[in-house]
Design a protein around this motif. Structure first.
Motif, PDB file in Angstrom:
ATOM      1  N   ILE A   1       0.781  -1.288   0.000  1.00  0.00           N
ATOM      2  CA  ILE A   1       0.079   0.001   0.021  1.00  0.00           C
ATOM      3  C   ILE A   1       0.945   1.199  -0.169  1.00  0.00           C
ATOM      4  CG2 ILE A   1      -1.687   1.362   1.305  1.00  0.00           C
ATOM      5  CD1 ILE A   1      -2.610  -1.249   2.272  1.00  0.00           C
ATOM      6  N   ARG A   2       1.821   1.385   0.983  1.00  0.00           N
ATOM      7  CA  ARG A   2       2.693   2.511   0.893  1.00  0.00           C
ATOM      8  C   ARG A   2       4.089   1.984   1.214  1.00  0.00           C
ATOM      9  NH1 ARG A   2       0.137   1.635   5.351  1.00  0.00           N
ATOM     10  NH2 ARG A   2       1.222   1.510   7.469  1.00  0.00           N
ATOM     11  N   PRO A   3       5.217   2.782   0.540  1.00  0.00           N
ATOM     12  CA  PRO A   3       6.651   2.657   1.034  1.00  0.00           C
ATOM     13  C   PRO A   3       6.901   2.813   2.611  1.00  0.00           C
ATOM     14  CG  PRO A   3       6.503   4.279  -0.496  1.00  0.00           C
ATOM     15  CD  PRO A   3       5.111   3.896  -0.074  1.00  0.00           C
ATOM     16  N   SER A   4       7.754   2.312   3.253  1.00  0.00           N
ATOM     17  CA  SER A   4       8.250   2.521   4.421  1.00  0.00           C
ATOM     18  C   SER A   4       9.348   3.498   4.589  1.00  0.00           C
ATOM     19  CB  SER A   4       8.625   1.487   5.239  1.00  0.00           C
ATOM     20  OG  SER A   4       9.831   0.860   4.691  1.00  0.00           O
ATOM     21  N   ASP A   5      10.000   3.884   3.376  1.00  0.00           N
ATOM     22  CA  ASP A   5      10.983   4.968   3.352  1.00  0.00           C
ATOM     23  C   ASP A   5      10.482   6.039   2.312  1.00  0.00           C
ATOM     24  OD1 ASP A   5      12.649   3.659   5.150  1.00  0.00           O
ATOM     25  OD2 ASP A   5      13.670   2.543   3.509  1.00  0.00           O
ATOM     26  N   LYS A   6      10.772   7.319   2.627  1.00  0.00           N
ATOM     27  CA  LYS A   6      10.364   8.287   1.710  1.00  0.00           C
ATOM     28  C   LYS A   6      11.477   8.046   0.288  1.00  0.00           C
ATOM     29  CE  LYS A   6      10.342  13.278   1.622  1.00  0.00           C
ATOM     30  NZ  LYS A   6      10.487  14.719   2.160  1.00  0.00           N
ATOM     31  N   PRO A   7      10.686   8.220  -0.592  1.00  0.00           N
ATOM     32  CA  PRO A   7      11.505   8.057  -2.046  1.00  0.00           C
ATOM     33  C   PRO A   7      12.784   9.243  -2.088  1.00  0.00           C
ATOM     34  CG  PRO A   7       9.225   8.422  -2.296  1.00  0.00           C
ATOM     35  CD  PRO A   7       9.196   8.657  -1.136  1.00  0.00           C
ATOM     36  N   LYS A   8      13.901   8.621  -2.781  1.00  0.00           N
ATOM     37  CA  LYS A   8      14.853   9.660  -2.892  1.00  0.00           C
ATOM     38  C   LYS A   8      14.531  10.757  -4.032  1.00  0.00           C
ATOM     39  CE  LYS A   8      18.009   6.475  -0.896  1.00  0.00           C
ATOM     40  NZ  LYS A   8      17.300   5.294  -0.477  1.00  0.00           N
ATOM     41  N   LYS A   9      15.117  11.912  -3.933  1.00  0.00           N
ATOM     42  CA  LYS A   9      15.053  12.779  -5.017  1.00  0.00           C
ATOM     43  C   LYS A   9      15.757  12.068  -6.253  1.00  0.00           C
ATOM     44  CE  LYS A   9      12.999  16.516  -3.047  1.00  0.00           C
ATOM     45  NZ  LYS A   9      12.310  17.274  -3.602  1.00  0.00           N
ATOM     46  N   GLN A  10      14.984  12.318  -7.489  1.00  0.00           N
ATOM     47  CA  GLN A  10      15.539  11.875  -8.610  1.00  0.00           C
ATOM     48  C   GLN A  10      16.429  12.840  -9.530  1.00  0.00           C
ATOM     49  OE1 GLN A  10      12.502   9.613 -10.425  1.00  0.00           O
ATOM     50  NE2 GLN A  10      12.528   7.929  -8.916  1.00  0.00           N
ATOM     51  N   GLY A  11      16.218  14.328  -9.164  1.00  0.00           N
ATOM     52  CA  GLY A  11      16.688  15.493 -10.014  1.00  0.00           C
ATOM     53  C   GLY A  11      15.449  15.837 -10.776  1.00  0.00           C
ATOM     54  N   ARG A  12      15.664  16.481 -11.820  1.00  0.00           N
ATOM     55  CA  ARG A  12      14.796  16.947 -12.477  1.00  0.00           C
ATOM     56  C   ARG A  12      14.176  15.949 -13.481  1.00  0.00           C
ATOM     57  NH1 ARG A  12      15.101  20.674 -17.607  1.00  0.00           N
ATOM     58  NH2 ARG A  12      13.470  21.941 -17.300  1.00  0.00           N
ATOM     59  N   ARG A  13      12.894  16.169 -13.555  1.00  0.00           N
ATOM     60  CA  ARG A  13      12.130  15.008 -14.193  1.00  0.00           C
ATOM     61  C   ARG A  13      12.609  15.478 -15.781  1.00  0.00           C
ATOM     62  NH1 ARG A  13       6.322  13.682 -11.631  1.00  0.00           N
ATOM     63  NH2 ARG A  13       7.209  13.484  -9.112  1.00  0.00           N
ATOM     64  N   VAL A  14      12.464  14.287 -16.609  1.00  0.00           N
ATOM     65  CA  VAL A  14      12.742  14.323 -17.864  1.00  0.00           C
ATOM     66  C   VAL A  14      11.511  13.676 -18.615  1.00  0.00           C
ATOM     67  CG1 VAL A  14      14.043  13.585 -19.775  1.00  0.00           C
ATOM     68  CG2 VAL A  14      15.270  14.371 -17.701  1.00  0.00           C
ATOM     69  N   TYR A  15      10.882  14.364 -19.404  1.00  0.00           N
ATOM     70  CA  TYR A  15       9.710  13.504 -20.122  1.00  0.00           C
ATOM     71  C   TYR A  15       9.967  13.342 -21.415  1.00  0.00           C
ATOM     72  CZ  TYR A  15       7.052  15.716 -15.982  1.00  0.00           C
ATOM     73  OH  TYR A  15       6.791  15.864 -15.015  1.00  0.00           O
ATOM     74  N   ASP A  16       9.565  12.147 -22.064  1.00  0.00           N
ATOM     75  CA  ASP A  16       9.753  11.845 -23.279  1.00  0.00           C
ATOM     76  C   ASP A  16       9.030  12.792 -24.502  1.00  0.00           C
ATOM     77  OD1 ASP A  16      11.092   9.603 -22.539  1.00  0.00           O
ATOM     78  OD2 ASP A  16       9.170   8.136 -22.532  1.00  0.00           O
ATOM     79  N   HIS A  17       9.803  13.191 -25.292  1.00  0.00           N
ATOM     80  CA  HIS A  17       9.226  13.877 -26.196  1.00  0.00           C
ATOM     81  C   HIS A  17       8.930  13.555 -27.703  1.00  0.00           C
ATOM     82  CE1 HIS A  17       9.703  17.811 -23.731  1.00  0.00           C
ATOM     83  NE2 HIS A  17      10.985  17.288 -23.473  1.00  0.00           N
ATOM     84  N   PRO A  18       8.059  13.662 -28.395  1.00  0.00           N
ATOM     85  CA  PRO A  18       7.954  13.066 -29.608  1.00  0.00           C
ATOM     86  C   PRO A  18       9.200  13.407 -30.436  1.00  0.00           C
ATOM     87  CG  PRO A  18       6.246  14.798 -29.447  1.00  0.00           C
ATOM     88  CD  PRO A  18       7.161  14.622 -28.264  1.00  0.00           C
ATOM     89  N   VAL A  19       9.248  12.232 -31.301  1.00  0.00           N
ATOM     90  CA  VAL A  19      10.691  12.061 -32.079  1.00  0.00           C
ATOM     91  C   VAL A  19      10.075  11.972 -33.468  1.00  0.00           C
ATOM     92  CG1 VAL A  19      12.851  10.796 -32.679  1.00  0.00           C
ATOM     93  CG2 VAL A  19      11.935  10.893 -30.260  1.00  0.00           C
ATOM     94  N   SER A  20      10.598  12.998 -34.307  1.00  0.00           N
ATOM     95  CA  SER A  20      10.043  12.709 -35.651  1.00  0.00           C
ATOM     96  C   SER A  20      10.896  11.532 -36.408  1.00  0.00           C
ATOM     97  CB  SER A  20      10.732  13.825 -36.584  1.00  0.00           C
ATOM     98  OG  SER A  20      11.955  14.007 -36.371  1.00  0.00           O
TER      99      SER A  20
END
Length: 146
Positions: free
Chosen positions: A116-135
């Motif tokens: 249901i829930r994690p026991s440890d707080k998730p670690k910071k992963q830095g800036r989020r990078v989203y997938d952009h459309p590729v031509s």
């Protein structure tokens, strides 16, 4: 009771109990005698004794720990209001009202998290990078009409 005899009521203030040195000596002698004969005494009498200690404010931990298993076992014989006073007395002196713990049954297994829930707080992963459309092609395709 000694606590009622030593109670002082000041106007506009809560009543206080002023215990004397000989009161503590009397309670200590009575406690030693009760500890020796705990199993032969009535549970209601033990509950009154705990309440008397709480009223006068004497924290006698050996006595409270000796009476605890007997009070827990016989709590059906004690009226609810008196048992409530016993619970308040144990809570006031921060002494647990329960049976003595036994050996290895008290060992706990530490497990991390559940589904249901994690026991440890998730670690910071830095800036989020989203997938952009590729031509599909490098340059725009030119279509002929016709």
């Amino acid at each position: 009771s000694i606590a009622r005899a030593r109670r002082y009521v000041h106007e506009g203030d809560h009543p206080t109990v002023h215990a004397e040195a000989n009161d503590e000596l009397l309670f200590e002698l009575a406690a030693n005698r009760v500890i020796e004969n705990v199993e032969r005494m009535d549970a209601r009498l033990l509950a009154d004794l705990v309440n008397a200690h709480a009223e006068i404010g004497i924290r006698n931990e050996p006595l409270f720990k000796a009476l605890c298993p007997r009070l827990v076992d016989k709590q059906k014989e004690i009226r609810d209001d008196i048992m409530g006073k016993v619970i308040k007395a144990y809570a006031r002196f921060m002494i647990p009202l329960r049976h003595e713990r036994q050996g290895f049954r008290t060992m706990a297994t530490v497990s991390k998290g559940d589904f249901i829930r994690p026991s440890d707080k998730p670690k910071k992963q830095g800036r989020r990078v989203y997938d952009h459309p590729v031509s599909l092609y490098d340059a725009t395709q030119l279509h002929t009409r016709g």
